[in-house]
Design a protein around this motif. Structure first.
Motif, PDB file in Angstrom:
ATOM      1  N   LEU A  90      13.594  22.122  -3.357  1.00  0.00           N
ATOM      2  CA  LEU A  90      14.483  23.530  -3.424  1.00  0.00           C
ATOM      3  C   LEU A  90      15.516  22.917  -4.022  1.00  0.00           C
ATOM      4  CD1 LEU A  90      13.647  25.131   0.031  1.00  0.00           C
ATOM      5  CD2 LEU A  90      12.926  25.897  -2.306  1.00  0.00           C
ATOM      6  N   HIS A  91      16.158  21.688  -3.914  1.00  0.00           N
ATOM      7  CA  HIS A  91      17.556  21.498  -4.619  1.00  0.00           C
ATOM      8  C   HIS A  91      17.451  21.451  -6.189  1.00  0.00           C
ATOM      9  CE1 HIS A  91      21.130  19.210  -5.373  1.00  0.00           C
ATOM     10  NE2 HIS A  91      21.300  18.952  -4.308  1.00  0.00           N
ATOM     11  N   ALA A  92      18.407  22.327  -6.678  1.00  0.00           N
ATOM     12  CA  ALA A  92      18.421  22.637  -7.803  1.00  0.00           C
ATOM     13  C   ALA A  92      18.459  21.527  -8.877  1.00  0.00           C
ATOM     14  CB  ALA A  92      19.725  23.390  -8.154  1.00  0.00           C
ATOM     15  N   GLU A  93      19.122  20.045  -8.356  1.00  0.00           N
ATOM     16  CA  GLU A  93      19.221  18.973  -9.052  1.00  0.00           C
ATOM     17  C   GLU A  93      17.969  18.252  -9.024  1.00  0.00           C
ATOM     18  OE1 GLU A  93      23.190  18.235 -10.886  1.00  0.00           O
ATOM     19  OE2 GLU A  93      23.589  18.825  -9.050  1.00  0.00           O
ATOM     20  N   PHE A  94      17.081  18.400  -8.180  1.00  0.00           N
ATOM     21  CA  PHE A  94      15.970  17.695  -7.730  1.00  0.00           C
ATOM     22  C   PHE A  94      15.505  16.430  -8.841  1.00  0.00           C
ATOM     23  CE2 PHE A  94      11.317  16.427  -6.869  1.00  0.00           C
ATOM     24  CZ  PHE A  94      11.596  16.004  -5.588  1.00  0.00           C
ATOM     25  N   GLU A  95      15.200  16.857  -9.936  1.00  0.00           N
ATOM     26  CA  GLU A  95      14.646  15.925 -11.116  1.00  0.00           C
ATOM     27  C   GLU A  95      15.577  14.765 -11.307  1.00  0.00           C
ATOM     28  OE1 GLU A  95      12.219  15.711 -15.350  1.00  0.00           O
ATOM     29  OE2 GLU A  95      13.107  17.544 -14.728  1.00  0.00           O
ATOM     30  N   GLY A  96      16.817  15.311 -11.306  1.00  0.00           N
ATOM     31  CA  GLY A  96      17.906  14.484 -11.646  1.00  0.00           C
ATOM     32  C   GLY A  96      18.200  13.247 -10.628  1.00  0.00           C
ATOM     33  N   ILE A  97      18.070  13.883  -9.435  1.00  0.00           N
ATOM     34  CA  ILE A  97      18.327  13.209  -8.357  1.00  0.00           C
ATOM     35  C   ILE A  97      16.985  12.053  -8.092  1.00  0.00           C
ATOM     36  CG2 ILE A  97      18.160  13.241  -5.467  1.00  0.00           C
ATOM     37  CD1 ILE A  97      19.661  15.793  -5.744  1.00  0.00           C
ATOM     38  N   ILE A  98      15.903  12.450  -8.492  1.00  0.00           N
ATOM     39  CA  ILE A  98      14.790  11.530  -8.525  1.00  0.00           C
ATOM     40  C   ILE A  98      15.274  10.656  -9.536  1.00  0.00           C
ATOM     41  CG2 ILE A  98      12.383  11.146  -9.151  1.00  0.00           C
ATOM     42  CD1 ILE A  98      12.727  12.357  -6.337  1.00  0.00           C
ATOM     43  N   ARG A 122       6.363  24.322  -4.930  1.00  0.00           N
ATOM     44  CA  ARG A 122       7.262  24.442  -6.088  1.00  0.00           C
ATOM     45  C   ARG A 122       6.663  23.703  -7.329  1.00  0.00           C
ATOM     46  NH1 ARG A 122      12.200  26.607  -6.411  1.00  0.00           N
ATOM     47  NH2 ARG A 122      13.066  24.720  -7.429  1.00  0.00           N
ATOM     48  N   ILE A 123       5.398  23.235  -7.037  1.00  0.00           N
ATOM     49  CA  ILE A 123       4.806  22.290  -8.132  1.00  0.00           C
ATOM     50  C   ILE A 123       4.477  23.008  -9.391  1.00  0.00           C
ATOM     51  CG2 ILE A 123       3.823  20.508  -6.406  1.00  0.00           C
ATOM     52  CD1 ILE A 123       1.079  22.110  -6.471  1.00  0.00           C
ATOM     53  N   HIS A 124       4.291  24.401  -9.331  1.00  0.00           N
ATOM     54  CA  HIS A 124       4.167  25.133 -10.516  1.00  0.00           C
ATOM     55  C   HIS A 124       5.490  25.147 -11.321  1.00  0.00           C
ATOM     56  CE1 HIS A 124       6.445  27.856  -7.746  1.00  0.00           C
ATOM     57  NE2 HIS A 124       6.626  28.780  -8.931  1.00  0.00           N
ATOM     58  N   LYS A 125       6.669  24.674 -11.016  1.00  0.00           N
ATOM     59  CA  LYS A 125       7.934  24.550 -11.804  1.00  0.00           C
ATOM     60  C   LYS A 125       7.655  23.280 -12.611  1.00  0.00           C
ATOM     61  CE  LYS A 125       9.957  28.184  -9.496  1.00  0.00           C
ATOM     62  NZ  LYS A 125      10.749  29.200 -10.226  1.00  0.00           N
ATOM     63  N   PRO A 126       7.916  23.560 -13.901  1.00  0.00           N
ATOM     64  CA  PRO A 126       8.014  22.188 -14.891  1.00  0.00           C
ATOM     65  C   PRO A 126       8.927  21.240 -14.412  1.00  0.00           C
ATOM     66  CG  PRO A 126       7.975  24.249 -16.136  1.00  0.00           C
ATOM     67  CD  PRO A 126       8.286  24.560 -14.669  1.00  0.00           C
ATOM     68  N   HIS A 127       9.996  21.494 -14.075  1.00  0.00           N
ATOM     69  CA  HIS A 127      10.744  20.203 -13.724  1.00  0.00           C
ATOM     70  C   HIS A 127      10.516  19.720 -12.386  1.00  0.00           C
ATOM     71  CE1 HIS A 127      12.754  23.641 -11.509  1.00  0.00           C
ATOM     72  NE2 HIS A 127      13.452  22.626 -10.885  1.00  0.00           N
ATOM     73  N   ILE A 128       9.914  20.237 -11.439  1.00  0.00           N
ATOM     74  CA  ILE A 128       9.268  19.785 -10.231  1.00  0.00           C
ATOM     75  C   ILE A 128       8.035  18.943 -10.514  1.00  0.00           C
ATOM     76  CG2 ILE A 128       8.595  20.312  -7.944  1.00  0.00           C
ATOM     77  CD1 ILE A 128      11.652  20.685  -8.183  1.00  0.00           C
ATOM     78  N   PHE A 129       7.062  19.560 -11.351  1.00  0.00           N
ATOM     79  CA  PHE A 129       5.949  18.714 -11.513  1.00  0.00           C
ATOM     80  C   PHE A 129       6.459  17.486 -12.331  1.00  0.00           C
ATOM     81  CE2 PHE A 129       2.523  17.898 -14.497  1.00  0.00           C
ATOM     82  CZ  PHE A 129       1.406  18.028 -13.726  1.00  0.00           C
ATOM     83  N   ALA A 130       7.433  17.397 -13.185  1.00  0.00           N
ATOM     84  CA  ALA A 130       7.743  16.137 -14.090  1.00  0.00           C
ATOM     85  C   ALA A 130       8.416  15.324 -12.994  1.00  0.00           C
ATOM     86  CB  ALA A 130       8.791  16.621 -15.080  1.00  0.00           C
ATOM     87  N   LYS A 134       6.917  11.271 -11.534  1.00  0.00           N
ATOM     88  CA  LYS A 134       7.811  10.027 -11.540  1.00  0.00           C
ATOM     89  C   LYS A 134       7.821   9.117 -10.537  1.00  0.00           C
ATOM     90  CE  LYS A 134      11.008  12.182 -14.743  1.00  0.00           C
ATOM     91  NZ  LYS A 134      12.796  12.689 -14.808  1.00  0.00           N
ATOM     92  N   VAL A 135       7.447   9.687  -9.270  1.00  0.00           N
ATOM     93  CA  VAL A 135       7.717   8.841  -7.931  1.00  0.00           C
ATOM     94  C   VAL A 135       6.271   8.181  -7.779  1.00  0.00           C
ATOM     95  CG1 VAL A 135       9.189  10.506  -7.005  1.00  0.00           C
ATOM     96  CG2 VAL A 135       6.744  10.786  -6.546  1.00  0.00           C
ATOM     97  N   ASP A 136       6.421   7.277  -6.734  1.00  0.00           N
ATOM     98  CA  ASP A 136       5.233   6.361  -6.325  1.00  0.00           C
ATOM     99  C   ASP A 136       4.345   6.798  -5.389  1.00  0.00           C
ATOM    100  OD1 ASP A 136       6.414   3.548  -7.850  1.00  0.00           O
ATOM    101  OD2 ASP A 136       7.900   4.189  -6.415  1.00  0.00           O
ATOM    102  N   ASN A 137       4.643   7.732  -4.581  1.00  0.00           N
ATOM    103  CA  ASN A 137       3.864   8.359  -3.619  1.00  0.00           C
ATOM    104  C   ASN A 137       4.329   9.748  -3.640  1.00  0.00           C
ATOM    105  OD1 ASN A 137       2.937   6.033  -2.646  1.00  0.00           O
ATOM    106  ND2 ASN A 137       4.712   5.749  -1.085  1.00  0.00           N
ATOM    107  N   ASN A 138       3.785  10.718  -4.491  1.00  0.00           N
ATOM    108  CA  ASN A 138       3.600  12.246  -4.547  1.00  0.00           C
ATOM    109  C   ASN A 138       2.859  12.634  -3.295  1.00  0.00           C
ATOM    110  OD1 ASN A 138       4.011  14.732  -5.508  1.00  0.00           O
ATOM    111  ND2 ASN A 138       2.253  14.473  -6.900  1.00  0.00           N
ATOM    112  N   ILE A 139       3.446  12.881  -2.095  1.00  0.00           N
ATOM    113  CA  ILE A 139       2.753  13.300  -1.085  1.00  0.00           C
ATOM    114  C   ILE A 139       2.946  14.838  -0.984  1.00  0.00           C
ATOM    115  CG2 ILE A 139       2.465  13.121   1.342  1.00  0.00           C
ATOM    116  CD1 ILE A 139       3.963  10.158   0.985  1.00  0.00           C
ATOM    117  N   LEU A 140       1.688  15.410  -0.978  1.00  0.00           N
ATOM    118  CA  LEU A 140       1.766  16.920  -1.054  1.00  0.00           C
ATOM    119  C   LEU A 140       1.013  17.468   0.042  1.00  0.00           C
ATOM    120  CD1 LEU A 140       1.320  17.446  -4.835  1.00  0.00           C
ATOM    121  CD2 LEU A 140       3.390  17.782  -3.568  1.00  0.00           C
TER     122      LEU A 140
END
Length: 256
Positions: A90-98, A122-130, A134-140
């Motif tokens: 939900l964080h607006a800068e999630f991708e940058g933080i990653i 929120r996996i349908h959001k392109p920046h969240i999906f991207a 990038k992470v090692d463990n994408n736990i959904l």
């Protein structure tokens, strides 16, 4: 209920991930989530909070300081885990933080994994999906393949959310994901709930065969839940279900 009162918390020993340094991207005095799960250790969603959402700079600076301190003490985390007081994406800068976190991991502790615990909403959001790619463990999270059960357990805030929607978007990761499922029994809003029945397990396994995750994490209640009348599923029962999943060729871990 437990709220994390810092941006960076721990390290703690995770049942599933090892020595885990936690990252909370939400206010320290509120639970904010796109689900309102009946079993969440942080309790139900909070409408009011006094503390702000941390900025990207605050997260980077706090994580930098903590990793520097840990490495100096010879304490290397196995994993840096995004969890905390609700849904981290939900964080607006999630991708940058990653991106920042991966850079700091590479600097201080290159063997550590970066993990995100997300409810998948929120996996349908392109920046969240991207970012999750990038992470090692994408736990959904995927708690049930039956709509009624999923809605009773997870209480999604968004009206667009249903099981078919989840499966459609989880498939887009092409296997670069870990499915995490909570198993429990009980009574919610006067309705019986049990996602360990033959019908539930069969539907769930059929969904896994479509999603094709690299791993499946199964667990049950470990801490106090905000909903009364919920029952933990035993490790023996979880292992029986796990064997059915392994028979389909999946890597499965079970945490009691």
């Amino acid at each position: 209920m437990i709220l994390f009162d810092q941006i960076i918390f721990g390290p703690i020993h995770s049942r599933r991930l090892g020595l885990s340094l936690g990252v909370n991207l939400l206010p320290i005095d509120a639970k904010i989530c796109s689900f309102n799960c009946i079993y969440c250790e942080c309790g139900f969603n909070t409408t009011m909070h006094d503390s702000p959402i941390p900025t990207r700079d605050q997260v980077r600076e706090t994580l930098d300081a903590k990793l520097h301190e840990m490495v100096a003490e010879g304490q290397i985390p196995d994993v840096i885990t995004f969890a905390g007081n609700g849904e981290p994406t939900l964080h607006a800068e999630f991708e940058g933080i990653i991106d920042d976190t991966i850079a700091l991991r590479n600097k201080y502790c290159p063997t550590a994994k970066v993990s995100v615990l997300s409810n998948s909403t929120r996996i349908h959001k392109p920046h969240i999906f991207a970012a999750l790619n990038k992470v090692d463990n994408n736990i959904l999270k995927f708690d049930s393949a039956i709509d009624r059960t999923m809605k009773l357990m997870d209480q999604p805030v968004g009206k667009h959310i249903n099981v078919a929607w989840f499966i459609e978007h989880l498939k887009k990761f092409d296997g670069r994901l870990i499915i995490q499922t909570m198993f429990l029994r009980g009574e919610v809003q006067g309705e019986k709930l049990d996602n360990t029945t033959d019908e539930e397990v069969e539907a769930w396994i059929q969904a896994l065969e479509q999603i094709r995750p690299q791993q499946v994490m199964m667990y049950s209640l470990d801490r106090e839940a905000p909903t009364q009348n919920l029952q933990k599923v035993s490790v023996d029962e979880l292992n029986i279900i796990a064997e059915k999943v392994r028979a389909k060729g999946f890597d499965v871990s079970v945490a009691g």
